[in-house]
Design a protein around this motif. Structure first.
Motif, PDB file in Angstrom:
ATOM      1  N   LEU A   1      -5.328 -28.747   7.951  1.00 57.34           N
ATOM      2  CA  LEU A   1      -6.471 -28.313   8.735  1.00 57.34           C
ATOM      3  C   LEU A   1      -6.187 -26.913   9.262  1.00 57.34           C
ATOM      4  O   LEU A   1      -5.197 -26.693   9.959  1.00 57.34           O
ATOM      5  CB  LEU A   1      -6.725 -29.267   9.915  1.00 57.34           C
TER       6      LEU A   1
ATOM      7  N   VAL B   1      -4.632 -36.121   8.640  1.00 68.76           N
ATOM      8  CA  VAL B   1      -4.293 -34.706   8.531  1.00 68.76           C
ATOM      9  C   VAL B   1      -2.777 -34.585   8.576  1.00 68.76           C
ATOM     10  O   VAL B   1      -2.133 -35.097   9.490  1.00 68.76           O
ATOM     11  CB  VAL B   1      -4.923 -33.889   9.674  1.00 68.76           C
TER      12      VAL B   1
ATOM     13  N   ASP C   1      -4.736 -30.185  19.090  1.00 67.81           N
ATOM     14  CA  ASP C   1      -4.594 -31.638  19.046  1.00 67.81           C
ATOM     15  C   ASP C   1      -5.953 -32.323  19.088  1.00 67.81           C
ATOM     16  O   ASP C   1      -6.260 -33.177  18.248  1.00 67.81           O
ATOM     17  CB  ASP C   1      -3.731 -32.111  20.221  1.00 67.81           C
TER      18      ASP C   1
ATOM     19  N   ALA D   1      -1.637 -29.131  10.816  1.00 72.89           N
ATOM     20  CA  ALA D   1      -2.729 -28.438  11.488  1.00 72.89           C
ATOM     21  C   ALA D   1      -2.241 -27.056  11.911  1.00 72.89           C
ATOM     22  O   ALA D   1      -1.136 -26.906  12.434  1.00 72.89           O
ATOM     23  CB  ALA D   1      -3.214 -29.223  12.699  1.00 72.89           C
TER      24      ALA D   1
ATOM     25  N   SER E   1     -10.502 -35.826  12.361  1.00 73.63           N
ATOM     26  CA  SER E   1     -10.033 -37.064  11.751  1.00 73.63           C
ATOM     27  C   SER E   1     -11.025 -38.208  11.984  1.00 73.63           C
ATOM     28  O   SER E   1     -11.354 -38.950  11.062  1.00 73.63           O
ATOM     29  CB  SER E   1      -8.658 -37.430  12.312  1.00 73.63           C
TER      30      SER E   1
ATOM     31  N   THR F   1      -8.012 -31.647  15.946  1.00 71.85           N
ATOM     32  CA  THR F   1      -7.550 -32.447  14.804  1.00 71.85           C
ATOM     33  C   THR F   1      -8.020 -33.887  14.934  1.00 71.85           C
ATOM     34  O   THR F   1      -8.471 -34.501  13.950  1.00 71.85           O
ATOM     35  CB  THR F   1      -6.017 -32.394  14.705  1.00 71.85           C
TER      36      THR F   1
ATOM     37  N   THR G   1      -1.657 -38.103  15.895  1.00 75.04           N
ATOM     38  CA  THR G   1      -2.652 -37.096  15.509  1.00 75.04           C
ATOM     39  C   THR G   1      -2.323 -36.518  14.140  1.00 75.04           C
ATOM     40  O   THR G   1      -3.193 -36.376  13.274  1.00 75.04           O
ATOM     41  CB  THR G   1      -2.715 -35.966  16.544  1.00 75.04           C
ATOM     42  N   ILE G   2      -1.035 -36.180  13.955  1.00 75.47           N
ATOM     43  CA  ILE G   2      -0.562 -35.626  12.685  1.00 75.47           C
ATOM     44  C   ILE G   2       0.252 -36.690  11.955  1.00 75.47           C
ATOM     45  O   ILE G   2       1.097 -37.356  12.553  1.00 75.47           O
ATOM     46  CB  ILE G   2       0.326 -34.375  12.920  1.00 75.47           C
TER      47      ILE G   2
END
Length: 527
Positions: A75, A157, A138, A160, A145, A141, A62-63
């Motif tokens: 973000l 990203v 999560d 966040a 994305s 984000t 995710t990140i």
């Protein structure tokens, strides 16, 4: 626009300005890094974030951890959830992307409308602000994305941050408030209003002024008579003002109170609470500090529907499910155009508008310049009708200039006892010195919350006129022109007795030619 229940207003009111506190991190990094914060201070910052902040959990992928020295995309999410509480029906009220890139022409900011219709991974089609209640930071984000990605390239990203309003008022007061160019009067009272039709109360007058804690919160969170796009533009404008007015010395003196206020109001990915992650952000911000902040407008189309539609989607464009009601949509092509501008902003270029000339008898003479030259219409008589009665017996000593030309739709809102037009008032500078000021508000599109204005003050060096600008000479006057990307956001003119400026609408609806024409036509109104 349908009024929200009082309870809902109070809940979202706690969080709507969270992005500003998160923006304090950007301000902190920019100013702090330029004076060379040492590792010991970085460790203190990290300790404060760990002690007072909250760590969010993210799925793998995710990140994307940023490599050292490379650009970063943050973000910032404001929601109506209190940290430690169950998510329940929490929704994100503000989603803002910030791009720090030292090789770029600007630090870019892109706000995503809270009512944007999207596909939320694993949950189907809904408004994007529902993602936070369904899966926290999560899922929000991942939704952002996927919305901004293409089949060929994923939008990544790097950090966040979710923010509540718990520390907002303290953070604004720590930096000694913010001078803001308020475009119109923001007013709502619940006196005598049925409970189901109540909104958050507010009373902020138009004009350049200093906004502290609660008033700043009221101003940026306002959503009663405008839309997502205008509200996002107002939030970005506030963030720009706060960043521009943050002196390095004042920030360093209040470093720990500001970090603590920020930490108490945020939760973030764990990388942003380590000395290494903070140091990377500080170094990047230092190399980006000289770049202007540029707001990128998210493409949008407002739609109202309560009819069920097939659940098919293409990129960010998706049909609405039953009961979605009012929402915002955008085509994948327009979204990608905004993403390109966000990631790689074009250099700001402004072509000077030259007054027309014609040859006569072998000599070059200026042709007659009229309102039509600038696509405007004559409306000096309308200005005289409201300015002269206001000046009569007022003792107001600053000469008042009003435009002889306005846009075709431009009009002066009706004056009332609680919202005089023009507004004659006083403003105090950072040293508490008192200055006279006036504001003329021009309504361009009331239904969309679009207003531009003319400001005058005896304060010769207000913070709003700091920063880069160009100079253009029109009608024998030298004007300073301030850009937001390729759009003029402000034009100022100095005299021996005061300074005057014309402010564009929050969404930059007035064209560059019109802005120059309005400024050129400024005419003194005498009693």
């Amino acid at each position: 626009m349908e009024a929200a229940p009082e309870g809902a207003q109070r809940a979202s009111g706690r969080m709507r300005l969270g992005f500003v506190v998160a923006g304090a991190l950007i301000v902190l990094s920019t100013a702090g890094a330029t004076v060379g914060i040492g590792m010991m201070q970085v460790k203190h910052i990290a300790n404060d974030l760990k002690q007072y902040g909250h760590v969010e959990q993210f799925q793998r992928g995710t990140i994307t951890a940023p490599p050292a020295g490379k650009p970063q995309t943050l973000l910032l999410v404001g929601s109506d959830r209190r940290f430690g509480d169950a998510r329940g029906d929490a929704r994100s009220d503000t989603m803002m992307l910030v791009r720090l890139d030292p090789k770029s022409n600007a630090t870019t900011v892109l706000s995503i409308p809270r009512d944007l219709r999207v596909t939320i991974p694993g949950h189907g089609i809904d408004k994007i602000n529902s993602a936070y209640g369904l899966g926290g930071l999560d899922l929000t984000t991942r939704t952002v994305s996927e919305l901004l990605s293409t089949p060929e390239k994923r939008f990544r990203v790097n950090h966040a941050i979710a923010v509540s309003f718990r520390g907002f008022r303290d953070a604004v007061d720590v930096i000694n408030c913010v001078y803001v160019d308020v475009d119109r009067r923001y007013y709502h009272s619940n006196l005598g209003v049925p409970i189901g039709q109540r909104w958050a109360e507010i009373n902020v007058q138009p004009g350049y002024q200093k906004l502290c804690g609660q008033k700043a919160l009221d101003y940026v969170r306002f959503r009663h008579l405008d839309n997502d796009i205008v509200r996002a533009a107002r939030q970005q404008d506030f963030l720009r003002s706060a960043s521009a007015q943050m002196s390095t010395g004042r920030l360093i003196r209040n470093l720990h109170p500001l970090v603590r206020a920020f930490a108490k109001a945020t939760s973030s990915d764990s990388n942003l609470q380590t000395s290494r992650g903070i140091l990377r952000l500080l170094r990047l911000a230092a190399s980006s500090a000289s770049r202007p902040v540029r707001q990128i407008t998210f493409p949008h189309e407002f739609v109202h529907t309560e009819v069920a539609a097939p659940a098919t989607t293409t990129g960010g464009f998706a049909p609405a499910p039953t009961g979605l009601g009012d929402y915002v949509t955008a085509t994948p092509e327009k979204i990608q155009a905004a993403v390109r501008e966000f990631m790689h902003p074009r250099a700001a270029r402004q072509k000077k508008v030259k007054e027309p000339a014609k040859k006569k008898r072998g000599k070059k003479k200026r042709a007659r310049v009229s309102a039509a030259t600038y696509r405007l219409v004559p409306k000096l008589s309308a200005a005289k009708e409201i300015v002269r009665p206001a000046l009569a017996g007022s003792g107001f000593t600053l000469p008042v200039y009003a435009p002889a030309w306005l846009t075709a739709k431009g009009r002066y809102p009706a004056s009332t006892g609680v919202a005089p037009s023009p507004r004659l008032y006083s403003i105090r500078d950072r040293h508490a010195r008192r200055h006279r000021a006036y504001r003329l508000v021009v309504e361009e599109n009331q239904s969309e919350g679009q207003y531009y204005g003319i400001q005058g003050t005896t304060w010769q060096s207000p913070p709003i006129l700091d920063g880069k600008h160009s100079t253009q000479r029109l009608n024998g006057r030298s004007f300073h022109v301030y850009l937001d990307g390729s759009h003029i956001r402000l034009i100022s003119w100095h005299t021996a007795r005061g300074v005057y400026w014309v402010s564009n609408t929050l969404s930059r609806d007035i064209t560059n030619r019109q802005m120059l024409g309005i400024a050129r036509s400024l005419t003194r109104i005498r009693r």
